[in-house]
Scaffold this motif. Structure first.
Motif, PDB file in Angstrom:
ATOM      1  N   GLU A   1      -7.544   6.381  -1.111  1.00  0.00           N
ATOM      2  CA  GLU A   1      -8.534   5.590  -1.757  1.00  0.00           C
ATOM      3  C   GLU A   1      -8.515   4.813  -2.915  1.00  0.00           C
ATOM      4  O   GLU A   1      -8.493   3.738  -3.418  1.00  0.00           O
ATOM      5  N   ALA A   2      -7.881   5.420  -3.786  1.00  0.00           N
ATOM      6  CA  ALA A   2      -7.459   5.029  -5.317  1.00  0.00           C
ATOM      7  C   ALA A   2      -6.156   4.129  -5.022  1.00  0.00           C
ATOM      8  O   ALA A   2      -6.189   3.135  -5.780  1.00  0.00           O
ATOM      9  N   ALA A   3      -5.245   4.453  -4.066  1.00  0.00           N
ATOM     10  CA  ALA A   3      -4.183   3.463  -4.006  1.00  0.00           C
ATOM     11  C   ALA A   3      -4.754   2.242  -3.386  1.00  0.00           C
ATOM     12  O   ALA A   3      -4.287   1.096  -3.658  1.00  0.00           O
TER      13      ALA A   3
ATOM     14  N   GLY B   1       2.585  10.454  -7.121  1.00  0.00           N
ATOM     15  CA  GLY B   1       3.477  10.902  -8.224  1.00  0.00           C
ATOM     16  C   GLY B   1       2.413  11.252  -9.441  1.00  0.00           C
ATOM     17  O   GLY B   1       2.954  12.211 -10.142  1.00  0.00           O
ATOM     18  N   LYS B   2       1.897  10.079  -9.645  1.00  0.00           N
ATOM     19  CA  LYS B   2       0.911  10.339 -10.903  1.00  0.00           C
ATOM     20  C   LYS B   2       0.195  11.637 -11.056  1.00  0.00           C
ATOM     21  O   LYS B   2      -0.221  12.364 -11.880  1.00  0.00           O
ATOM     22  N   GLU B   3      -0.239  12.192  -9.652  1.00  0.00           N
ATOM     23  CA  GLU B   3      -1.215  13.383  -9.610  1.00  0.00           C
ATOM     24  C   GLU B   3      -0.076  14.420  -9.375  1.00  0.00           C
ATOM     25  O   GLU B   3      -0.529  15.680  -8.861  1.00  0.00           O
TER      26      GLU B   3
ATOM     27  N   PHE C   1       0.900  -1.353  -0.073  1.00  0.00           N
ATOM     28  CA  PHE C   1       0.090  -0.084   0.021  1.00  0.00           C
ATOM     29  C   PHE C   1       1.010   1.236  -0.015  1.00  0.00           C
ATOM     30  O   PHE C   1       0.451   2.216  -0.536  1.00  0.00           O
ATOM     31  N   SER C   2       1.878   1.220   0.969  1.00  0.00           N
ATOM     32  CA  SER C   2       2.692   2.524   0.603  1.00  0.00           C
ATOM     33  C   SER C   2       3.436   2.740  -0.636  1.00  0.00           C
ATOM     34  O   SER C   2       3.291   3.954  -0.963  1.00  0.00           O
ATOM     35  N   MET C   3       3.700   1.732  -1.045  1.00  0.00           N
ATOM     36  CA  MET C   3       4.403   1.934  -2.579  1.00  0.00           C
ATOM     37  C   MET C   3       3.290   2.523  -3.599  1.00  0.00           C
ATOM     38  O   MET C   3       3.367   3.261  -4.489  1.00  0.00           O
ATOM     39  N   ALA C   4       2.059   1.850  -3.368  1.00  0.00           N
ATOM     40  CA  ALA C   4       0.982   2.095  -4.423  1.00  0.00           C
ATOM     41  C   ALA C   4       0.499   3.666  -4.171  1.00  0.00           C
ATOM     42  O   ALA C   4       0.313   4.321  -5.132  1.00  0.00           O
ATOM     43  N   LEU C   5       0.629   4.104  -2.805  1.00  0.00           N
ATOM     44  CA  LEU C   5       0.104   5.492  -2.443  1.00  0.00           C
ATOM     45  C   LEU C   5       1.340   6.431  -3.108  1.00  0.00           C
ATOM     46  O   LEU C   5       0.880   7.237  -3.491  1.00  0.00           O
TER      47      LEU C   5
END
Length: 150
Positions: free
Chosen positions: A126-128, A75-77, A66-70
């Motif tokens: 939430e998206a992450a 970053g994408k945002e 989750f930490s990596m996904a967040l």
């Protein structure tokens, strides 16, 4: 290209008196890490409860993923996190039928992210969660290949 990661478990003896070891040969992170009935169902710190358990390892995997996904979604945002700290709390009910069952995972995250407001951070978190590989893995089919040794 698809790839595989694996870990090995060896268990000896009956459920309550037996004991086992867990190893991660690919990374070498740990070899022959002890686990037992007491490390899984007992209270941490009580005699015989030294070692890990599958739920703790699931929590570690989920917190890390989750930490990596967040970080990726931030970053994408256009945001660069200074720090993300995640705790994954795996809940298990030992009295379920047909047996002990993981009933949920709560992700508790605190992050330092310059330039973002709380509402935007919540939306990105939430998206992450929805995109986290381990979050998604908790609902995939599990296959089995069982062989009886002679």
């Amino acid at each position: 290209m698809a790839f595989k990661r694996y870990a090995d478990a060896v268990w000896q003896g009956d459920l309550q008196a037996g004991a086992g070891t867990l190893s991660t040969p690919q990374s070498g992170l740990f070899a022959d890490q002890a686990y037992s009935f007491k490390t899984r169902f007992g209270e941490p710190g009580e005699p015989g409860s030294r070692g890990t358990n599958p739920e703790e390892l699931l929590a570690a995997a989920h917190a890390g993923c989750f930490s990596m996904a967040l970080s990726a979604v931030l970053g994408k945002e256009g945001f660069t996190p200074e720090r993300i700290q995640t705790r994954a709390e795996v809940s298990m009910d030992p009295g379920m039928d047909p047996g002990p069952t993981v009933t949920g995972v709560k992700l508790v995250v605190e992050a330092a992210v310059p330039g973002i407001d709380a509402a935007r951070f919540q939306s990105i978190a939430e998206a992450a969660k929805a995109g986290c590989v381990i979050s998604r893995a908790l609902s995939v089919p599990v296959s089995l290949d069982a062989t009886l040794a002679s």
